[in-house]
Design an enzyme around this catalytic site. Structure first.
Site, PDB file in Angstrom:
ATOM      1  N   ARG A 219       5.264  -3.641   1.135  1.00 37.06           N
ATOM      2  CA  ARG A 219       5.013  -3.081   0.083  1.00 37.06           C
ATOM      3  C   ARG A 219       6.332  -2.213  -0.761  1.00 37.06           C
ATOM      4  NH1 ARG A 219      -0.690  -3.037   0.086  1.00 37.06           N
ATOM      5  NH2 ARG A 219      -1.355  -2.877   2.373  1.00 37.06           N
TER       6      ARG A 219
ATOM      7  N   HIS B 201       1.610   2.497  -9.257  1.00 37.00           N
ATOM      8  CA  HIS B 201       0.902   2.320  -8.094  1.00 37.00           C
ATOM      9  C   HIS B 201      -0.095   3.588  -7.871  1.00 37.00           C
ATOM     10  CE1 HIS B 201       3.011  -1.410  -7.508  1.00 37.00           C
ATOM     11  NE2 HIS B 201       4.145  -0.731  -7.799  1.00 37.00           N
ATOM     12  N   LEU B 202      -1.071   3.402  -7.317  1.00 40.17           N
ATOM     13  CA  LEU B 202      -1.933   4.431  -6.909  1.00 40.17           C
ATOM     14  C   LEU B 202      -1.197   5.243  -5.859  1.00 40.17           C
ATOM     15  CD1 LEU B 202      -5.074   2.496  -7.368  1.00 40.17           C
ATOM     16  CD2 LEU B 202      -4.802   4.640  -8.623  1.00 40.17           C
ATOM     17  N   SER B 203      -1.002   4.745  -4.860  1.00 37.89           N
ATOM     18  CA  SER B 203      -0.538   4.988  -3.599  1.00 37.89           C
ATOM     19  C   SER B 203       1.157   5.008  -3.549  1.00 37.89           C
ATOM     20  CB  SER B 203      -0.580   4.074  -2.458  1.00 37.89           C
ATOM     21  OG  SER B 203      -0.218   2.958  -2.502  1.00 37.89           O
TER      22      SER B 203
ATOM     23  N   TYR C 105      -6.438   5.089  -1.480  1.00 35.86           N
ATOM     24  CA  TYR C 105      -6.623   4.857  -2.883  1.00 35.86           C
ATOM     25  C   TYR C 105      -7.414   5.750  -3.655  1.00 35.86           C
ATOM     26  CZ  TYR C 105      -4.455   0.344  -1.847  1.00 35.86           C
ATOM     27  OH  TYR C 105      -3.508  -0.560  -1.401  1.00 35.86           O
TER      28      TYR C 105
ATOM     29  N   ARG D 231     -12.984   1.322  -1.785  1.00 36.36           N
ATOM     30  CA  ARG D 231     -11.695   0.695  -1.374  1.00 36.36           C
ATOM     31  C   ARG D 231     -10.717   1.771  -0.655  1.00 36.36           C
ATOM     32  NH1 ARG D 231      -6.199  -1.836  -3.887  1.00 36.36           N
ATOM     33  NH2 ARG D 231      -5.562  -2.969  -1.990  1.00 36.36           N
TER      34      ARG D 231
ATOM     35  N   ARG E  79       4.461   3.321   3.027  1.00 35.68           N
ATOM     36  CA  ARG E  79       3.747   2.459   3.383  1.00 35.68           C
ATOM     37  C   ARG E  79       4.501   1.311   4.118  1.00 35.68           C
ATOM     38  NH1 ARG E  79      -1.067   1.243  -0.409  1.00 35.68           N
ATOM     39  NH2 ARG E  79      -1.924   0.567   1.655  1.00 35.68           N
TER      40      ARG E  79
ATOM     41  N   ASP F 294       7.795 -13.494 -14.481  1.00 31.57           N
ATOM     42  CA  ASP F 294       8.319 -14.461 -15.217  1.00 31.57           C
ATOM     43  C   ASP F 294       7.771 -14.072 -16.588  1.00 31.57           C
ATOM     44  OD1 ASP F 294      10.614 -15.312 -13.770  1.00 31.57           O
ATOM     45  OD2 ASP F 294       9.315 -17.271 -13.298  1.00 31.57           O
TER      46      ASP F 294
ATOM     47  N   ASN G 126      -0.654  -2.077 -12.994  1.00 34.38           N
ATOM     48  CA  ASN G 126      -0.523  -2.377 -11.492  1.00 34.38           C
ATOM     49  C   ASN G 126      -0.999  -3.433 -11.311  1.00 34.38           C
ATOM     50  OD1 ASN G 126      -1.105  -1.824  -8.914  1.00 34.38           O
ATOM     51  ND2 ASN G 126      -2.517   0.013  -8.977  1.00 34.38           N
TER      52      ASN G 126
ATOM     53  N   ALA H 103      -1.489  -6.313  -5.046  1.00 36.43           N
ATOM     54  CA  ALA H 103      -0.714  -6.961  -3.783  1.00 36.43           C
ATOM     55  C   ALA H 103       0.215  -7.992  -4.721  1.00 36.43           C
ATOM     56  CB  ALA H 103      -1.525  -7.535  -3.041  1.00 36.43           C
TER      57      ALA H 103
ATOM     58  N   GLU I 198       5.445   0.281 -14.593  1.00 41.11           N
ATOM     59  CA  GLU I 198       4.529  -0.318 -13.612  1.00 41.11           C
ATOM     60  C   GLU I 198       3.955   1.134 -12.848  1.00 41.11           C
ATOM     61  OE1 GLU I 198       7.409  -1.873 -10.749  1.00 41.11           O
ATOM     62  OE2 GLU I 198       6.127  -2.013  -9.089  1.00 41.11           O
TER      63      GLU I 198
ATOM     64  N   PRO J  83      -5.681  -7.519  -8.430  1.00 36.91           N
ATOM     65  CA  PRO J  83      -6.664  -7.750  -7.344  1.00 36.91           C
ATOM     66  C   PRO J  83      -6.849  -6.353  -6.684  1.00 36.91           C
ATOM     67  CG  PRO J  83      -4.583  -8.690  -6.700  1.00 36.91           C
ATOM     68  CD  PRO J  83      -4.261  -8.106  -8.182  1.00 36.91           C
ATOM     69  N   ASN J  84      -8.247  -6.476  -6.477  1.00 39.38           N
ATOM     70  CA  ASN J  84      -8.880  -5.433  -5.426  1.00 39.38           C
ATOM     71  C   ASN J  84      -9.023  -3.963  -6.305  1.00 39.38           C
ATOM     72  OD1 ASN J  84      -9.393  -7.012  -3.220  1.00 39.38           O
ATOM     73  ND2 ASN J  84      -6.953  -6.981  -2.999  1.00 39.38           N
TER      74      ASN J  84
END
Ligand code: DHK
Length: 158
Positions: free
Chosen positions: A119, A108-110, A24, A19, A115, A95, A82, A85, A106, A11-12
């Site tokens: 998170r 993550h951009l940030s 990001y 954003r 943070r 699962d 990614n 949230a 996995e 999402p997002n």
């Protein structure tokens, strides 16, 4: 046949570029996806990219990656994920990844550990090969590299 990598964004992530650019970055998802495909080509991998704002759709794509190929076998060899949230909330995605039993990287951009505390917890990390966090769009390319190495350990010399 080229090994196949499924790059999934949650999402997002479709709003990248607009954003919270201070967190990001200004790169769009389209730019990141085309860089992933190029990096895949260089490494002899086929890369497919998808994004959804819906948890269930991500779960369905994970199932498809593991069981949506010919004769109910896998359709992809590894997943770069990614989950946005959902990383911090989704037992359903965790699962699904367990059920899929494919290598997962996995992303993550940030740097999520710099943070808010909420998170810092990831439901993906316990089922992932590794985590790349804090390098913006480059993180996805690094994840493709990691997947290539994971899928062809003997062929890749460094
Ligand atoms: C993306 C999101 O959408 C957030 O919810 C995560 C992650 C961090 C990222 O850095 O790519 O907390």
């Amino acid at each position: 046949m080229a090994k196949k990598i499924l790059v999934l964004n949650g999402p997002n992530i479709n709003l990248l570029g607009k954003r919270e650019p201070s967190i990001y970055g200004r790169e769009t998802l389209a730019t990141i996806e085309s860089a992933c495909k190029k990096r895949g080509q260089t490494l002899g991998l086929a890369v497919e990219c998808r994004q959804s704002n819906l948890e269930g759709e991500l779960v369905g794509w994970i199932h498809e990656a593991a069981y949506g190929g010919p004769k109910g076998k896998r359709a992809f060899d590894a997943i770069v994920l990614n989950a946005g949230a959902y990383t911090h909330t989704s037992i359903a995605i965790m699962d699904a990844l367990k059920a899929a039993a494919l290598p997962v990287i996995e992303v993550h951009l940030s740097n999520v550990h710099k943070r808010e505390k909420f998170r810092h917890r990831s439901y993906i990390t316990p089922v992932a090969e590794g985590v790349i966090s804090g390098f913006g769009g480059l993180g996805y390319e690094l994840a493709i590299e990691a997947a290539a190495k994971r899928l062809k350990p003997a062929a890749r010399k460094r």
